[in-house]
Every structure is written in C-alpha cells, then in structure tokens.
Design an enzyme around this catalytic site. Structure first.
Site, PDB file in Angstrom:
ATOM      1  N   GLU A  56       0.842  -1.206   0.000  1.00  0.00           N
ATOM      2  CA  GLU A  56       0.000   0.000   0.000  1.00  0.00           C
ATOM      3  C   GLU A  56       0.875   1.253   0.000  1.00  0.00           C
ATOM      4  O   GLU A  56       0.621   2.212  -0.745  1.00  0.00           O
ATOM      5  CB  GLU A  56      -0.913  -0.017   1.227  1.00  0.00           C
ATOM      6  CG  GLU A  56      -1.740   1.246   1.412  1.00  0.00           C
ATOM      7  CD  GLU A  56      -1.870   1.644   2.865  1.00  0.00           C
ATOM      8  OE1 GLU A  56      -1.528   2.794   3.203  1.00  0.00           O
ATOM      9  OE2 GLU A  56      -2.309   0.796   3.682  1.00  0.00           O
ATOM     10  N   GLU A 134       7.069   3.464  12.055  1.00  0.00           N
ATOM     11  CA  GLU A 134       5.689   3.231  12.471  1.00  0.00           C
ATOM     12  C   GLU A 134       5.602   2.055  13.445  1.00  0.00           C
ATOM     13  O   GLU A 134       4.855   2.093  14.426  1.00  0.00           O
ATOM     14  CB  GLU A 134       4.800   2.961  11.253  1.00  0.00           C
ATOM     15  CG  GLU A 134       4.523   4.176  10.393  1.00  0.00           C
ATOM     16  CD  GLU A 134       3.537   3.863   9.279  1.00  0.00           C
ATOM     17  OE1 GLU A 134       3.111   2.697   9.163  1.00  0.00           O
ATOM     18  OE2 GLU A 134       3.202   4.788   8.513  1.00  0.00           O
TER      19      GLU A 134
END
Length: 807
Positions: A56, A134
């Site tokens: 993604e 992240e």
C-alpha cells in the site's frame, strides 16, 4: 447537500470484472472515489508479515507517468482535497475527494498508480524505514498494544493472533524470495475481479460511468481470487471470554457461520448497546456505580466469522462478574422485542439523516462497504442468530426499557410568519444580518452575526458561539462539562449535527455544523445543559502519539494565560459572548430566538485582536511521556492584512510537497511529516510538524529552518506558467461553487476573529491572484526573519538563544 432521502446508488459489474457503484447527487460540492481491494494483511504468506501494508505504501511512491511530485497524494493536496489509504485484515482501501473539475485527473492518477507501480529497490528500502518507524511507535503505544491484547483469548492458529505490522526484520527487501512474494501478491489481488470502485459527486450518471470505464480500462483484468477462510476463532466450546484491566473490563463474543447480513445486525445491536438513555444498560450500570462507560464495537468480520467487543470503563472496586450478569440480562430483554420494529424505524431515520449530512467521500466509502440504511428482514434473521450464539435468552429480571426517541430526528413544522427576528431586546440584537446592519448604516457589530456569505437555501449550516472568560477553566471542570454533554452530542450526531464544546486558554467555543433544521433545538438543549449542575469527575482521555499531543496543545499556547478557576457560575457570570451563524435559512434563524435569549454571560461585540508575537522565538515544552521526538513550528503572519494571509497561503501551497519530499522521503526523518496553513484564534500561520523515533527535536528544527532558507531558490525555480497555474489552483479552492459549506464556515469564523469584513470569501481569492513573484519572495523573507514571530512546541527543553521559554 444530498436530498432528504438520497437514492440508492447504481451498482453494476463492468465487462472486465470491476464492480462499480455510482451515486449522482447534484448538490454535492465535491466528488469522491473509494476503491476497495479484497486483500489485506491476513492474505499475505506467513513468511512475510506486513507485506500488504508495505505494498500500500509503495503504490504512493509515483509512477513513470506521474512521479511523486505529480502523483495522487501531491495532486489531491495541491487542489485542497483529502486522500488516504488503509490496510485491514482482509481489505485494502484507497480513497480521495476533490473539487469536481479536478476529479477525473485524480481518478486517472489512482488508476495509474495501481496499474503501473515502479517498486524499485531504492524506493522499497527507504519506505521500509518508514514502516520501521511506524512499528516502533506502534510497539510503544499503550492503546495499540491494548487493542492487540484483546485477541489473546483466540485460537493461536487464527491470523488475528499473528504479527502483521511489518518492520525491518519482516520485510527483507533484498531477498529474491521476498520480491517474488511481493510480485505474486500484487498480481493475484490487484486486478479487476478483486476491486470495488465507488464514485459519488454532482456529475451526471453518464459522466460518472464514463470515468469508471476509463479507470477500469487501465487496471489488469482478472477473475475474483478466493481468499482463504481462517480456522475457528476459538478452540474451546466456549465462544466468549473477558479480560480485566486497570479500571476496565473487556467482554468479547466470537461468532461462526453467520449469515451474509450479519454486519448490519451487529451494527444495529451495537447502536442500542451504546445508547445511554434512562432504563438502558449503561444508565443502570452508572446509577448503581458499577461502570462509568460502555462502548460496543464489531472488531472483526469475515467469511461468516465475527467478533463483538464490549468495553466497560470501571470505577474503583467494581465487580466484573456483576457487570457481565447485567449485560446478559439486558441482552435477554433485547432478544424479546418483536422483530425490533420501533427500534428499526428510529435506526433507519438516523441512518437517513446521517446519509443526508454525509460528504461525497463518506458516501463513496459507505457504498464501497455496501451498508444498508437500516435493519432489513435478512438483518433481523441475522440478529436473531447473533443473539442465539451469544446465549441471550428471553428470560430477564431487570427493569429494562427501550430508549426514549431521539428528540432531534423528527422534523418540526416551520414557524408561522417565519422570518428574521430583529433586535426586539438587547439580548436579541444578534438576529440582524450583516446585510441589514450595513443597509441601515449601523456602526456597531452584532454579537451574533448571521453571515449572508453562504446561501441559506441548502440543508447545511454552522453556528459558532464563543465565550471570553476572566479565568481559564481547570481541566477537571472542562472534562466534566464535555462529559455532561456526551448524550446530547450523540443524539445531535444521529440527527446530522456535529457539535463540540472546547476550551482554549480562557475561551470556550461551542461549535455546530451539519444539517441546519435541528440546530436551534440542539442549541437550546446544549445551553440548558451548560447551565445545569452536574457531578465533577476526574478527566480521562485516550493516550495520543506525541505529535498529536502537540497539535492538541497548540491553540491554547497561542492565547494569553490567565488564572485557573473551577467555579462554573463565576466563570459564566463574567463571561462575554459573541458568535457567528452561516448558511441558515430565515426559518432557522427565527427558530433560534429562544436559544439566543438563554445564552449565559454578557453579549459583547468588541473583538480583541489575536495575540501578536512579532519577532519573538517562543518555545513551549510539552511532556508527551514518549521516547520519540516530536516538534511543531508555527509561523504567524506579521500583520492581519489579507494580502499577508494570501501570501502565506501561496507559500504553504507551493512548499507542502517539497517539504514532505525532503524531510520524509529523502532524509527519512520520520513517518509523521507535514506542513500547511493553519488558522488559530484568527491568527494565520504556517505550521510544520515532524515526529521521529531517533532524530532529536533540535535537529528536527534545524532541518525545518534549512528548508525555509531554501524557499527563495524554490520560488525562483518555478517557471512563469507553472507559477500562474499554481496560483490559480489555490484561488480556485475558495470558489463558492466547490468550497464545502463546513469549510467555508470555518474560514468565515476565523475571518471574524481576525477582524476581516463579511465579504472575506470574495476578497481572499482576489488577493491570491494579485500575488506576483516579488511579493511572494518578500513574504518568504518575512517568514525566514520571523517577522511575525515563531512559536515552537516540542517534547524537549528549550535549546537557548534566540529561543526563549514561553510564559
């Protein structure tokens, strides 16, 4: 805005297998696309956790035709739209919203990035570091880890128990086997048979269909690929479990072999579980001191499986067993209702209201998820199966009752002789409009101004009420006020009105946006609640990542500090109020008369100018309780002149993509990197933000300052045709034909606080189109020299001169 009962979208499957839904609504000011790919983190080979999320990210890194600076994200942001993506367990979603005239170009970029990703190794290595950052933040986030722990009662073989975040170790980019797996996953799932595209906008059905066909022609054709069904959620015969933590109880129910309509059944059940009306589950638990809050949410749904999570917030010394017993008793009562006919009618009404108030993007996303506007007959059957698997029986002992109807869902008849009420008393002077005040030559400013800048012929409106206080309300008082409004806020939301009551320094702001018809009644109820006595409670709030904590603190730090007070009546007695209403029709304005007469405090139309920090470098240290480094830099304009604001907006427009490219893509400073124009309490400024797992705040600031020093070269490097095109693109974002009313209302409110005239929305694009290159270069110099001052918020100590600790 959509019509009262928007028609169902047209749905079809195109010749190459792409499923599309098309929704034509003439009054929408934006167009939106939502693409769902039927593949997610649970469809990835076990050897490569995080591969779906990684892909993604890679798709946004540009193509040969549209490099990063011209791709979907840069294009949408450059035209004032919004764009994002999300990888879930079994789906990946891409969605964006744009003005209608630019929508086709955005859709073209979406199709190109999905069909022709570059996926070169250098890009992959850089993007993997973003996922690593992240992952570090996720692993340190207490809320995220708490959410993950909810699955601990499931079978160890179920994919919900596996690791899917993706990090440096799970994404071995340089290994041929990983590259083959990435290619195989992309080719298997990123084709028409796996995709659903939803378009919503004011374009005609034929135009929308033509755009869907053009999108489809670029995507690789393919048959729907089967997604492997997971193993049973639980190994034991018991299908539920609970977890007890500090001041919370989590009850989880698992389901197998549910019918297709189970998603609408679970949504319906959660809605009524969450209802805080008297006689319901939450009200009884609160009255008896057993629980402070309740939230029911479907955690997971796929292939007939589902999980229902019910979280209880507990007071000290709560007894979880008693709470579980009350829950099952209420579910037994709920199961006895005859097909829930009355509740279904109310539920359908609120879903229709929410659909009426939805943006183009919200409608497109809803269509992609194929959500019904109520509980269908199939949904009733599914709900009975859900309750059966829970073990809810028609045997209960509590004095339960169905929730009272939402008072804002039923439209009232228009008032007789409806029209604008004009200052019968000093309390009602605010009912004059800008136009009426000007036409009569009145010099005073009305405390409640009804702006004519937005048409009152739409369903939408906005109301802002501000109180300036002699002291700052303490956090306990503020939290209690907001908590006391929670039931009212939920009723209003269901009726299509979003409202908030927030504090910044010594100011309170009550803000309402959405459907205008219920607003007068919602406002009247809100003012009654704000004046009522209520119990005080200790503030609780979910933990935020550091950069979000800084963003939350920024508005308050931009105001002068005053003494703190917990005396509500004293605060109200000395409060001075003013306000703004936009987009309201004459009947709605007339209906506000009662509410306006009940506003606490003294009406005061004298505006105080925004606090100036010219030439100062002010440093605010915020303790975020995190090892990650976060920093915000807010750079206000030197004056309140609209020409300065226009220049700052053009600087923000031209620098947004280069700033992101430099700090996020090239320097890899962190995963949260952004810049843009912000207006805070009427003060216009450029805002830069970075959160990094390993770069200290002082170094982040130096990178931002280095970027600002290069603005002159950036401006000189733009050719004349591009400069004129970018300037026009920015000005077009304020075109009333395409500017959503809620955004326009916020601009008008900030303009009021800044002291601008009521034709601000006309003046602003005109001022933007007057900016020549020399004026922009002068603005960049003013920004670098901090002529309007610089304010920094960081979770680090002040680094010293020229910075000084803010008082």
């Amino acid at each position: 805005m959509p019509a009262l009962n928007p028609p169902r979208p047209h749905t079809e499957t195109l010749a190459n297998g792409l499923r599309v839904t098309l929704r034509h609504i003439p009054d929408l000011k934006r167009s939106a696309a939502a693409l769902r790919v039927a593949a997610g983190s649970h469809d990835v080979p076990l050897a490569w956790p995080g591969l779906a999320h990684f892909l993604e990210h890679l798709l946004f890194l540009g193509t040969e035709r549209f490099p990063t600076g011209q791709g979907l994200m840069a294009y949408v942001q450059g035209h004032g739209g919004q764009v994002n993506a999300r990888t879930s367990e079994r789906t990946t979603d891409f969605f964006f919203e744009l003005p209608p005239q630019t929508f086709a170009d955005g859709l073209e970029r979406l199709s190109d990035m999905l069909a022709h990703p570059r996926m070169n190794l250098d890009d992959q290595l850089r993007e993997r570091e973003v996922l690593q950052a992240e992952f570090i933040a996720w692993s340190q986030d207490a809320t995220a880890q708490q959410q993950l722990a909810l699955f601990n009662g499931l079978s160890a073989a179920h994919p919900l128990r596996a690791f899917h975040a993706g990090n440096r170790d799970s994404l071995p980019v340089s290994q041929p086997d990983f590259q083959q797996a990435l290619k195989d996953f992309y080719q298997r799932f990123y084709q028409t048979g796996q995709m659903t595209l939803s378009l919503a906008g004011p374009q005609s059905f034929d135009e929308l269909r033509a755009m869907a066909e053009a999108f489809s022609a670029v995507i690789t054709s393919g048959e729907k690929a089967l997604q492997d069904a997971p193993v049973s959620l639980m190994e034991a015969s018991d299908k539920s479990y609970q977890q007890v933590g500090e001041r919370r109880l989590d009850v989880l129910f698992t389901f197998e072999a549910l019918p297709d309509s189970s998603s609408e059944a679970l949504a319906f059940l959660c809605h009524w579980l969450n209802a805080a009306k008297p006689g319901g589950l939450l009200a009884k638990l609160q009255d008896s001191g057993m629980a402070d809050g309740l939230k029911a949410t479907p955690l997971y749904q796929f292939a007939g499986q589902a999980m229902l999570h019910i979280e209880f917030k507990l007071p000290a010394n709560a007894t979880p067993a008693e709470i579980r017993e009350q829950l099952m008793d209420w579910l037994g009562f709920f199961a006895t209702q005859q097909d829930w006919s009355g509740l279904r009618d109310e539920y359908a009404a609120l879903l229709q209201r929410q659909q009426q108030a939805s943006s183009a993007l919200q409608l497109a996303q809803r269509d992609t998820e194929q959500l019904e506007t109520g509980l269908s007959e199939h949904g009733v059957s599914a709900l009975k199966e859900v309750l059966k698997q829970i073990g809810a029986v028609d045997n209960f002992t509590g004095q339960w009752q169905l929730p009272a109807p939402n008072p804002f869902l039923r439209a009232e008849a228009p008032l007789a002789n409806a029209g604008l009420i004009r200052g019968q008393t000093s309390a009602h002077r605010g009912l004059r409009t800008f136009a009426q005040d000007r036409s009569r030559g009145r010099r005073e400013r009305s405390p409640m101004q009804f702006s004519q800048a937005l048409s009152g012929n739409t369903d939408e409106g906005a109301i802002y009420l501000r109180w300036r206080l002699d002291a700052t309300p303490d956090s306990r008082l503020q939290w209690s006020l907001e908590n006391n409004l929670s039931t009212l806020r939920e009723d209003a939301r269901q009726a299509g009105v979003e409202f908030s009551f927030s504090a910044s320094g010594n100011e309170w702001l009550l803000k309402m946006t959405g459907l205008q018809e219920p607003m007068p009644k919602v406002l009247e109820h809100a003012l009654t609640e704000l004046n009522a006595d209520f119990p005080r409670a200790e503030p609780t709030s979910p933990a935020l990542i550091p950069i979000r904590q800084l963003l939350k603190a920024l508005p308050e730090r931009c105001l002068e500090h005053t003494a703190v007070s917990a005396d509500l009546q004293q605060l109200w007695s000395s409060a001075r109020w003013d306000g703004l209403a936009t987009g309201l029709s004459a009947p709605t304005q007339a209906a506000m008369g009662v509410a306006l007469s009940r506003i606490p405090g003294t009406a005061d139309s004298q505006l105080t100018p925004p606090t100036s920090i010219n030439a100062q470098h002010l440093w605010n240290t915020i303790d975020t309780d995190s090892s990650e480094h976060a920093l915000l830099l807010f750079c206000p304009t030197a004056t309140q002149d609209i020409s300065d604001e226009a220049c700052w907006r053009l600087l923000a427009h031209l620098s947004q993509t280069p700033f992101y490219q430099r700090l996020r893509v090239e320097l890899q400073l962190g995963y949260a990197v952004f810049s843009g124009l912000r207006q805070i309490n009427g003060q216009t400024g450029l805002l830069f933000g970075v959160q990094s797992p390993n770069v200290a705040a002082a170094d982040l600031l130096e990178h931002i300052e280095h970027f600002l020093r290069g603005l002159t070269d950036l401006i000189h490097g733009i050719d004349d045709s591009t400069y004129l095109a970018q300037r026009q693109t920015l000005a077009d974002q304020f075109n009333s034909a395409t500017l959503p009313n809620i955004q326009a209302a916020e601009l008008l409110w900030q303009a009021k606080l800044a002291g601008h005239s009521s034709d601000y929305l006309t003046q602003l694009p005109e001022a933007i189109l007057k900016i020549d290159r020399q004026a922009l270069l002068a603005a960049a110099q003013s920004l670098r020299n901090a002529e309007g001052g610089w304010r920094c918020l960081a979770n680090a100590a002040c680094p010293g001169a020229p910075w000084q600790v803010a008082k």
